[in-house]
Design a protein around this motif. Sequence first.
Motif, PDB file in Angstrom:
ATOM      1  N   GLU A 267      36.267  36.951  37.322  1.00 16.35           N
ATOM      2  CA  GLU A 267      35.636  38.218  36.942  1.00 16.35           C
ATOM      3  C   GLU A 267      35.009  38.864  38.168  1.00 16.35           C
ATOM      4  O   GLU A 267      35.284  40.000  38.491  1.00 16.35           O
ATOM      5  CB  GLU A 267      34.532  37.953  35.918  1.00 16.35           C
TER       6      GLU A 267
ATOM      7  N   LYS B 115      37.197  46.981  32.331  1.00 13.41           N
ATOM      8  CA  LYS B 115      38.198  46.211  31.581  1.00 13.41           C
ATOM      9  C   LYS B 115      39.556  46.907  31.672  1.00 13.41           C
ATOM     10  O   LYS B 115      40.588  46.267  31.885  1.00 13.41           O
ATOM     11  CB  LYS B 115      37.748  46.101  30.121  1.00 13.41           C
ATOM     12  N   LEU B 116      39.522  48.212  31.524  1.00 12.91           N
ATOM     13  CA  LEU B 116      40.762  48.992  31.608  1.00 12.91           C
ATOM     14  C   LEU B 116      41.438  48.778  32.955  1.00 12.91           C
ATOM     15  O   LEU B 116      42.649  48.564  33.039  1.00 12.91           O
ATOM     16  CB  LEU B 116      40.447  50.481  31.399  1.00 12.91           C
TER      17      LEU B 116
ATOM     18  N   LYS C  18      41.051  46.301  35.068  1.00 13.66           N
ATOM     19  CA  LYS C  18      41.550  44.933  35.240  1.00 13.66           C
ATOM     20  C   LYS C  18      42.866  44.740  34.515  1.00 13.66           C
ATOM     21  O   LYS C  18      43.778  44.062  35.008  1.00 13.66           O
ATOM     22  CB  LYS C  18      40.514  43.919  34.733  1.00 13.66           C
ATOM     23  N   THR C  19      42.973  45.352  33.342  1.00 18.85           N
ATOM     24  CA  THR C  19      44.232  45.252  32.598  1.00 18.85           C
ATOM     25  C   THR C  19      45.349  45.974  33.340  1.00 18.85           C
ATOM     26  O   THR C  19      46.471  45.489  33.419  1.00 18.85           O
ATOM     27  CB  THR C  19      44.081  45.853  31.188  1.00 18.85           C
TER      28      THR C  19
ATOM     29  N   LYS D 140      46.910  43.879  35.962  1.00 13.35           N
ATOM     30  CA  LYS D 140      47.732  42.745  35.555  1.00 13.35           C
ATOM     31  C   LYS D 140      48.910  43.158  34.698  1.00 13.35           C
ATOM     32  O   LYS D 140      49.971  42.568  34.761  1.00 13.35           O
ATOM     33  CB  LYS D 140      46.865  41.745  34.765  1.00 13.35           C
ATOM     34  N   ASP D 141      48.680  44.150  33.871  1.00 12.78           N
ATOM     35  CA  ASP D 141      49.679  44.486  32.863  1.00 12.78           C
ATOM     36  C   ASP D 141      49.781  45.998  32.726  1.00 12.78           C
ATOM     37  O   ASP D 141      49.421  46.562  31.691  1.00 12.78           O
ATOM     38  CB  ASP D 141      49.258  43.832  31.535  1.00 12.78           C
TER      39      ASP D 141
ATOM     40  N   SER E  63      50.955  48.172  29.709  1.00 10.31           N
ATOM     41  CA  SER E  63      50.263  48.193  28.429  1.00 10.31           C
ATOM     42  C   SER E  63      49.142  49.216  28.360  1.00 10.31           C
ATOM     43  O   SER E  63      48.481  49.350  27.343  1.00 10.31           O
ATOM     44  CB  SER E  63      49.674  46.811  28.142  1.00 10.31           C
ATOM     45  N   VAL E  64      48.913  49.927  29.463  1.00 11.11           N
ATOM     46  CA  VAL E  64      47.810  50.895  29.448  1.00 11.11           C
ATOM     47  C   VAL E  64      48.328  52.300  29.717  1.00 11.11           C
ATOM     48  O   VAL E  64      49.445  52.486  30.198  1.00 11.11           O
ATOM     49  CB  VAL E  64      46.723  50.547  30.493  1.00 11.11           C
TER      50      VAL E  64
END
Lengths: 222, 275
Positions: free
Chosen positions: A2, A20-21, A23-24, A27-28, A31-32
């Motif tokens: 974190e 959070k957005l 970080k996502t 990684k991915d 998906s955003v």
Amino acid sequence: MENSTKEEYKIQSFDLETQKLLKTALKDPGSVDLEKVSNVIVDQSLKDQIFSREAGRICYTIIQAEAKQTNGNVFRRNILNRLQQEFKAREETRKRSTQEWVCLVSFICNIFDYLKVNNIPMMALVHPVYDCLFRLAQSDALQNEEEVDCLVLQLHRIGDQLEKMNMQLMDELFNLLRDGFLLQEDLSSMGRLLLLEILEFRAGGWTLSETAQKYYYSEVTD
Amino acid sequence: SMSHDTGGTLARYENDCKPDENRNKGASRWSHCRKRGADGSLRKSHAVEEPVKCSQSSRRPKSFTTPESEGPVSRVKNWGDEVEAEEMRSNVQRDMHRYRRRILEADFPQRDRKISSGSSDSRDSRDSKESSVKGDIETDEATLIRRQKQINYGKNTLAYDGYIKEVPKHMRQPGVHPKTPNKFKKYSRRSWDQQIKLWRVKLHAWDPPAEEGSDVQQIEVIDLGEIMDFELDVECSVDTESKCPTSSGVSLSLAEDSFTGTPKKVMKIEDTEMS
């Protein structure tokens, strides 16, 4: 993990949900909403000086991640187009808030530094970056320490790359800086010192000699 | 082409500058840079010296400078487009260097079988026998870029993904398995378009099965001739977006002025690709 992400990308200044957005997105990305992510990043870069100098790195990572995951470049396209809008409005931004203006310049230069095309800087950004630096080299901007500070910071970071892309423009820019240093009477002494340092820096091939380093950067003990 | 907006911007500067400022002529600066842009060649992109003759010959009167404009002008590309175009040119140049090396290597008995990283559509060592004259490869950048776009269009499909997962390259049988056309070989426009068409048709054998109740049916043979007869200036991202239904708010980045044919037909084909 974190904290290291926060540290690495300097996203502490965002609220938790946005962190959070991001970080996502790292990684991915598939998906955003990447358009939203790019807006979030640009908006923050215009407000937060520290982030504006580092945001290039997070952008780079998201771009790589998206290319790998979906072979797309939605994020890069969004960042660039948004950046272009801000660039077009830069004169108003400067009038409204010096802080925002220097953040914008930092961010554009940071993007220039990090987002390369096959390891070559983006040609599309060369003139815009020069435009910004030329603006900072105008006499009204040189009076203002905040702007001089921004100017020399960018030249330290990307001056050599910019010069490679266009030597003539860099020569012209430095002519302005030299003239400013020599002829402009309303510079602050710090402003003058910053200019002198950058003039030496470039003259030395984008590095400072040891003596110059000592002159400018060592503590004076009494 | 270089962003015309920045040309106008610098001209605007000069009006704001004090008369005693030692600022030089916007016209020469931007016009010589425009020349470089017209070159398009990224090989020279990090050239240190701008040739002196360049700036002298481009000392044009101010009226030649691109008119200033604050808002987007239809012929001015946005940065996103410009960078994608740069990337395309850069990739094509890189591919060409690799291909040339590969041809040369294949001519020599001690073959270095090191496969370079990254995919390339032009791996066939038989190429060298066919085009034993070293210069006999397609080098026109515009052509290579057009061909690459067509190849990308085909590769950004679920069918292609499925195909390469199922059949590793070394297992490919000529004639049986689709082979990406080699953009470096000399072909007429017609011949090339035909190869692309056939390749795309063959790839459809690997289309993923249609979902229950979906009427996005698999491809009866589309007459791709319709879309091949004019320039497809479609960005690669078009098809990749179709693979990511979750990334909302993403717009199809089709250059509106790039279609000379019927936009509707093209959209239909994309629909069928989105399975």
